[in-house]
Design an enzyme around this catalytic site. Structure first.
Site, PDB file in Angstrom:
ATOM      1  N   LYS A 108      72.631  44.747  90.971  1.00  0.00           N
ATOM      2  CA  LYS A 108      73.044  45.698  91.975  1.00  0.00           C
ATOM      3  C   LYS A 108      72.124  46.719  91.954  1.00  0.00           C
ATOM      4  O   LYS A 108      72.173  47.791  91.150  1.00  0.00           O
ATOM      5  CB  LYS A 108      74.361  46.361  91.712  1.00  0.00           C
ATOM      6  CG  LYS A 108      75.179  46.848  92.800  1.00  0.00           C
ATOM      7  CD  LYS A 108      74.779  47.764  93.545  1.00  0.00           C
ATOM      8  CE  LYS A 108      74.721  49.316  93.236  1.00  0.00           C
ATOM      9  NZ  LYS A 108      73.792  49.978  94.143  1.00  0.00           N
TER      10      LYS A 108
ATOM     11  N   CYS B  99      61.757  58.633  85.434  1.00  0.00           N
ATOM     12  CA  CYS B  99      62.360  59.142  84.086  1.00  0.00           C
ATOM     13  C   CYS B  99      61.693  59.476  83.000  1.00  0.00           C
ATOM     14  O   CYS B  99      62.167  60.224  82.207  1.00  0.00           O
ATOM     15  CB  CYS B  99      63.265  58.217  83.775  1.00  0.00           C
ATOM     16  SG  CYS B  99      62.749  56.687  82.816  1.00  0.00           S
TER      17      CYS B  99
ATOM     18  N   GLU C 258      67.996  68.351  85.495  1.00  0.00           N
ATOM     19  CA  GLU C 258      66.815  67.135  85.963  1.00  0.00           C
ATOM     20  C   GLU C 258      66.684  67.358  87.336  1.00  0.00           C
ATOM     21  O   GLU C 258      67.477  67.176  88.007  1.00  0.00           O
ATOM     22  CB  GLU C 258      67.534  65.970  85.689  1.00  0.00           C
ATOM     23  CG  GLU C 258      66.157  64.840  86.075  1.00  0.00           C
ATOM     24  CD  GLU C 258      66.865  63.428  85.707  1.00  0.00           C
ATOM     25  OE1 GLU C 258      67.902  63.264  85.920  1.00  0.00           O
ATOM     26  OE2 GLU C 258      66.005  62.532  85.398  1.00  0.00           O
TER      27      GLU C 258
HETATM   28  P1  NAD Z   1      71.786  57.054  90.472  1.00  0.00           P
HETATM   29  O1  NAD Z   1      72.777  57.344  89.072  1.00  0.00           O
HETATM   30  O2  NAD Z   1      72.365  58.063  91.767  1.00  0.00           O
HETATM   31  O3  NAD Z   1      71.934  55.440  90.798  1.00  0.00           O
HETATM   32  C1  NAD Z   1      71.813  54.580  89.864  1.00  0.00           C
HETATM   33  C2  NAD Z   1      72.450  53.235  90.430  1.00  0.00           C
HETATM   34  O4  NAD Z   1      73.837  53.624  90.410  1.00  0.00           O
HETATM   35  C3  NAD Z   1      72.208  52.943  91.728  1.00  0.00           C
HETATM   36  O5  NAD Z   1      72.441  51.370  92.018  1.00  0.00           O
HETATM   37  C4  NAD Z   1      73.624  53.465  92.438  1.00  0.00           C
HETATM   38  O6  NAD Z   1      74.089  52.658  93.901  1.00  0.00           O
HETATM   39  C5  NAD Z   1      74.466  53.306  91.534  1.00  0.00           C
HETATM   40  N1  NAD Z   1      75.487  54.579  91.671  1.00  0.00           N
HETATM   41  C6  NAD Z   1      75.265  55.869  92.090  1.00  0.00           C
HETATM   42  N2  NAD Z   1      76.365  56.616  91.797  1.00  0.00           N
HETATM   43  C7  NAD Z   1      77.549  55.948  91.375  1.00  0.00           C
HETATM   44  C8  NAD Z   1      78.796  56.328  91.186  1.00  0.00           C
HETATM   45  N3  NAD Z   1      79.174  57.401  91.514  1.00  0.00           N
HETATM   46  N4  NAD Z   1      79.478  55.165  90.621  1.00  0.00           N
HETATM   47  C9  NAD Z   1      78.877  53.979  90.450  1.00  0.00           C
HETATM   48  N5  NAD Z   1      77.725  53.711  90.603  1.00  0.00           N
HETATM   49  C10 NAD Z   1      76.807  54.701  91.285  1.00  0.00           C
HETATM   50  O7  NAD Z   1      70.418  57.282  90.067  1.00  0.00           O
HETATM   51  P2  NAD Z   1      68.995  57.215  91.029  1.00  0.00           P
HETATM   52  O8  NAD Z   1      69.352  58.405  91.640  1.00  0.00           O
HETATM   53  O9  NAD Z   1      69.073  55.992  91.865  1.00  0.00           O
HETATM   54  O10 NAD Z   1      67.813  57.050  89.871  1.00  0.00           O
HETATM   55  C11 NAD Z   1      67.427  58.273  89.457  1.00  0.00           C
HETATM   56  C12 NAD Z   1      67.957  58.716  88.189  1.00  0.00           C
HETATM   57  O11 NAD Z   1      67.888  57.479  87.305  1.00  0.00           O
HETATM   58  C13 NAD Z   1      67.258  59.935  87.512  1.00  0.00           C
HETATM   59  O12 NAD Z   1      68.412  60.549  86.727  1.00  0.00           O
HETATM   60  C14 NAD Z   1      66.490  59.242  86.395  1.00  0.00           C
HETATM   61  O13 NAD Z   1      65.960  60.078  85.270  1.00  0.00           O
HETATM   62  C15 NAD Z   1      67.367  58.240  85.940  1.00  0.00           C
HETATM   63  N6  NAD Z   1      66.412  57.088  85.552  1.00  0.00           N
HETATM   64  C16 NAD Z   1      66.262  56.786  84.208  1.00  0.00           C
HETATM   65  C17 NAD Z   1      65.690  55.780  83.581  1.00  0.00           C
HETATM   66  C18 NAD Z   1      65.752  55.608  82.037  1.00  0.00           C
HETATM   67  O14 NAD Z   1      65.274  54.575  81.551  1.00  0.00           O
HETATM   68  N7  NAD Z   1      66.473  56.419  81.417  1.00  0.00           N
HETATM   69  C19 NAD Z   1      64.788  55.256  84.285  1.00  0.00           C
HETATM   70  C20 NAD Z   1      64.656  55.388  85.587  1.00  0.00           C
HETATM   71  C21 NAD Z   1      65.360  56.220  86.300  1.00  0.00           C
END
Ligand code: NAD
Length: 496
Positions: free
Chosen positions: A174, A282, A381
């Site tokens: 997803k 990240c 963040e």
């Molecule tokens: P996000 O949490 O908004 O979304 C991630 C995924 O979750 C997406 O597929 C999205 O559709 C889904 N999602 C979003 N809200 C949701 C909800 N309420 N319930 C269920 N699913 C939901 O993250 P983003 O904005 O796409 O990515 C950025 C974030 O990811 C930053 O916080 C970054 O630090 C983090 N990140 C972490 C790593 C790591 O390795 N720790 C790597 C890359 C990104």
């Protein structure tokens, strides 16, 4: 009418079947380039059913067959690097060289998965008791869900999917709804590589799809990468429904600079790691912790470099930093620069001063000095091109600051003092530590993961821990006794 990016279920795109869709923008122009389907519960169930049906045959496929398909996929992916980089740049906004870099890092995980025959070797002990042998093996889990963020549309899915599949599982991806096209290219390449239908599926969409994957009784495990609140929710929901979960969350990475460091080198690293990919990594550096007399020359050196950073359309040659992912995110990031002054910090460079033609989601690099815990610019963040500088008196103050952070993804030290670096290596409270390396992302044959609110679950991503995560252990004890010596014995078996 614009194109609608579809799901991929049972080896085929599922065009025109979803009622709900969302926009996909080109962040460089602000123009909606496509729509993406948002899966319903029924569509997720269909993908899980196809994956469950395909799983037994794939579980039983020989290691030779799995390896050949993975090698084939690796070659197709490698050949498609430029095309994929272009696609990433057009939906994410990052520059094409940066996008090529992410495909390359993903390719390295595929190459690791090509060694699955070696990686899945078990253990064996002969004669653990008289006439008794023991063997331990690892078997696949079944259907695994992979939920990924917008910021690495190729690399993060490739951290998960190749390893899950090489281990004998069926994977359902997803991807982020903000840059979903790449997932379909991955599905096409897997199909071309000869992967059986149903072993890799893509479900597009929002939280409806994610929540169904979390709840679905036939999904055995979840790998998640995204923001901390969602990571926590996925971990709690997934474990409540009996799943194995690794959920990687957000981050706020500190780069500690000691006064003995080479300030020009440290400034180069801070600018590269702070503003690369518009700070939407990240493992980006978002706080520079300047110790004592390091602060003034370091801030000056960073400030001097910022005007030279070329901000623009990531698909254009020469661009070093592209736009942010959405208009809303750009405005949210800008609000931290706006608020910093009121909170008592010093805005050294205000990215909002640089103006851009058109409707792209641009924000030039900002530098904020005197940022402290308790300020929003420090505590949150930001996930954008805003670099904060926190001034401290001593190494001990710096290490305390890092230890007190709720996140613990990556951290780095810049120094020429080997003893200080060694101390930092031991004392830094983070999963990934850099010594004169600002973005210490491990290579594919190690594993990636943070501490604190940067990871929920025990298992880091990819590498050896990925193999452990996507398999369960089985230990087989066997003997071939002479029936003539057999007797009833109700005692607990003792080894002899
Ligand atoms: P996000 O949490 O908004 O979304 C991630 C995924 O979750 C997406 O597929 C999205 O559709 C889904 N999602 C979003 N809200 C949701 C909800 N309420 N319930 C269920 N699913 C939901 O993250 P983003 O904005 O796409 O990515 C950025 C974030 O990811 C930053 O916080 C970054 O630090 C983090 N990140 C972490 C790593 C790591 O390795 N720790 C790597 C890359 C990104």
């Amino acid at each position: 009418m614009s194109e609608t990016i579809a799901h991929w279920i049972d080896g085929k795109p599922q065009d025109g079947q979803s009622d709900r869709t969302g926009p996909v923008f080109n962040p460089a122009t602000g123009v909606e380039k496509a729509r993406v389907a948002y899966a319903s519960v029924e569509e997720v169930d269909r993908a899980v059913a196809a994956a469950s049906a395909a799983f037994p045959e794939w579980r039983d496929a020989s290691l030779t067959k799995r390896t050949k398909i993975m090698f084939q996929f690796r070659n197709l992916l490698d050949a498609a690097t430029d095309e994929l980089a272009e696609l990433i740049a057009s939906e994410h906004g990052k520059t094409q060289p940066d996008a090529r870099g992410e495909v390359q890092r993903g390719l390295e995980t595929v190459e690791f998965a090509c060694g699955i025959a070696q990686l899945l070797k078990g253990d064996q002990s002969q004669q653990v008791s008289t006439g008794v042998d023991l063997m331990s093996v690892r078997e696949p889990l079944g259907v695994v869900g992979c939920i990924t963020p917008f910021n690495f549309p190729a690399m993060v899915p490739l951290w998960m999917v190749p390893i899950a599949i090489a281990c004998g599982n069926a994977a359902i991806l997803k991807p982020s709804e903000k840059d979903p096209s790449l997932s379909i290219r991955l599905a096409e390449l897997f199909a071309k590589a000869g992967l059986p239908n149903g072993i890799f599926s893509v479900i597009q969409g929002d939280r409806v799809a994610v929540e169904r994957l979390v709840e679905h009784p036939d999904v055995a495990a979840l790998s998640f990468v995204g923001s901390t609140p969602v990571a926590r929710a996925i971990y709690e929901g997934g474990t409540r429904t009996g799943k194995r979960v690794q959920a990687l969350g957000g981050a706020k990475n500190h780069m500690l600079v000691l006064p003995d460091a080479d300030m020009e080198l440290a400034a180069d690293a801070a600018v590269s790691a702070g503003y690369g990919s518009a700070g939407e990594r990240c493992m980006a550096i978002s706080v520079v912790v300047a110790v004592g007399t390091a602060a003034d020359p370091l801030v000056a050196a960073i400030q001097a470099r910022i005007p030279a950073v070329k901000v623009g359309d990531g698909t254009m040659p020469g661009t070093e930093m592209g736009p942010l992912i959405t208009r809303e995110h750009r405005d949210r990031v800008a609000s931290y620069v706006e608020g910093a002054r009121d909170e008592g910090a010093t805005v050294v460079v205000d990215g909002r001063d640089q103006k851009f033609d058109g409707d792209g989601f641009y924000l030039a690099p900002s530098l904020i000095d005197h940022v402290k815990p308790g300020m929003r610019a420090y505590d949150d963040e930001i996930f954008g091109p805003v670099l904060g500088v926190t001034r401290v008196d001593s190494y001990d103050d710096a290490i305390k600051l890092i230890s007190d952070s709720e996140w613990g993804n990556g951290t780095a030290i810049f120094t020429r003092d080997g003893g200080a670096a060694r101390r930092f290596q031991v004392e830094a409270q983070a999963g990934m530590v850099g010594i004169n390396v600002p973005i210490p992302v491990p290579v594919a044959y190690y594993s990636f993961g943070g501490w604190g609110n940067s990871l929920f679950g025990q298992s880091h991503a990819y590498g050896p821990e990925g193999i452990d995560f996507y398999t369960k252990a089985k230990v087989i004890t066997s003997r071939w006794p002479d029936p003539a010596t057999s007797k009833v014995d109700l005692g607990f078996p003792e080894n002899e």
